[in-house]
Design an enzyme around this catalytic site. Structure first.
Site, PDB file in Angstrom:
ATOM      1  CE1 TYR A   1      -3.024  -3.041   0.557  1.00  9.76           C
ATOM      2  CE2 TYR A   1      -3.523  -2.236   2.751  1.00  9.76           C
ATOM      3  CZ  TYR A   1      -3.722  -3.153   1.753  1.00  9.76           C
ATOM      4  OH  TYR A   1      -4.618  -4.178   1.938  1.00  9.76           O
TER       5      TYR A   1
ATOM      6  CG  LEU B   1     -19.039  -1.237   3.837  1.00 13.05           C
ATOM      7  CD1 LEU B   1     -19.012   0.248   4.166  1.00 13.05           C
ATOM      8  CD2 LEU B   1     -20.181  -1.930   4.595  1.00 13.05           C
TER       9      LEU B   1
ATOM     10  CB  ILE C   1     -10.424  -4.037   7.726  1.00  9.67           C
ATOM     11  CG1 ILE C   1     -10.304  -5.035   6.553  1.00  9.67           C
ATOM     12  CG2 ILE C   1      -9.885  -4.660   8.997  1.00  9.67           C
ATOM     13  CD1 ILE C   1      -8.861  -5.303   6.146  1.00  9.67           C
TER      14      ILE C   1
ATOM     15  CB  VAL D   1     -10.640   9.697   2.242  1.00  9.06           C
ATOM     16  CG1 VAL D   1      -9.667   8.720   1.606  1.00  9.06           C
ATOM     17  CG2 VAL D   1     -11.774  10.050   1.282  1.00  9.06           C
TER      18      VAL D   1
ATOM     19  CG  ASN E   1     -18.172   2.721   7.824  1.00  4.36           C
ATOM     20  OD1 ASN E   1     -19.311   2.718   7.364  1.00  4.36           O
ATOM     21  ND2 ASN E   1     -17.100   2.908   7.069  1.00  4.36           N
TER      22      ASN E   1
END
Length: 281
Positions: A50, A192, A230, A234, A242
């Site tokens: 990442y 999601l 998880i 942003v 959430n």
């Protein structure tokens, strides 16, 4: 019903709702990790590939220095990239990740299964990383059931999770059963469905009944299965939304309605090598 859910695997307690950082640019990763910890998240997920491990560590330090949280109350996960699966390369990346984060991770995962080098070499190196104190625990990511079982057979240490894509449009019955059989767990990435659940009428109806959003219902569906989730964002308000899933519970009927949304073409991110095959359900 305000208690935050967690799992205990091999004597380690893992918060079931974490904050993911996939695709977050460093500035966003630092800002959102600190904000997530302020909101109440105690589980942060990143990976070498990442390219934001340093920023994630900075966000954690920001929260610690602000008096929001102590390091020992945070569960921190990162992952070994597939190009580093040879024994020495894996240990070098484990050292690099710990240095970039500025913290020893609680969990170190193999990011995707590979045929080369052998599972025996890679699992041996992963266990060596744990034995050398470069991580508290080890696990997998994106391993189908057959490879999950083989990896655990080769690993002296418990593989405490298998992080895979999981959401209402993807059945994971076989893999969840495998995790349970191995004394492990499932962690859901893209929980999601990359926002697709927002347009789902079944989930929307359940959400209305509880005065919640579709995202909150979906995350509640996951944690009630004993799955770790998880989600990433942003937006601070979305991260707070959430996390607000601890004051309601889905009925068995509602759980079943969401399970019934699974479909054969539900997978959104398939980077599995052709050498391996996903479980059929």
């Amino acid at each position: 019903m305000s208690e935050h859910l967690s799992l205990t695997i091999d004597g380690l307690t893992i918060p079931q709702l974490g904050f993911g950082t996939w695709q977050l640019e460093p500035a966003d990763a630092r800002r959102m990790v600190a904000e997530a910890l302020r909101i109440g998240y105690r589980h942060i997920d990143t990976a070498w590939i990442y390219k934001n491990e340093t920023a994630v560590g900075d966000g954690i330090r920001d929260a610690i220095e602000a008096g929001v949280v102590a390091r020992e109350d945070i569960w921190l996960t990162t992952k070994i990239w597939v190009a580093h699966f040879e024994h020495d390369a894996l240990l070098r990346q484990a050292e690099e990740s710990a240095a970039s984060l500025g913290f020893t991770p609680d969990l170190l995962l193999l990011h995707w299964p590979k045929t080369t080098p052998t599972f025996a070499e890679t699992l041996g190196a992963l266990n060596a990383a744990k034995d050398r104190g470069l991580t508290r625990s080890i696990g997998l990511s994106n391993f189908p059931s057959g490879q999950f079982r083989e990896a655990q057979r080769l690993s002296p240490a418990r593989l405490i999770t298998n992080q895979v894509e999981y959401h209402p449009y993807l059945s994971l019955n076989t893999l969840r059963a495998t995790a349970a059989d191995l004394g492990s767990s499932i962690t859901a990435w893209s929980p999601l469905a990359q926002g697709k659940i927002a347009d789902d009428s079944v989930i929307a109806g359940i959400a209305r009944a509880h005065g919640k959003t579709g995202g909150q219902v979906t995350l509640r569906w996951l944690v009630q299965q004993g799955v770790i989730a998880i989600p990433r964002t942003v937006k601070p308000d979305r991260a707070a939304e959430n996390f607000d899933i601890w004051d309601f519970r889905l009925t068995d009927e509602e759980m079943a309605l969401i399970h019934a949304l699974a479909r054969p073409d539900g997978r959104l991110g398939d980077w599995l090598d052709k050498d391996f095959t996903w479980d059929q359900e």
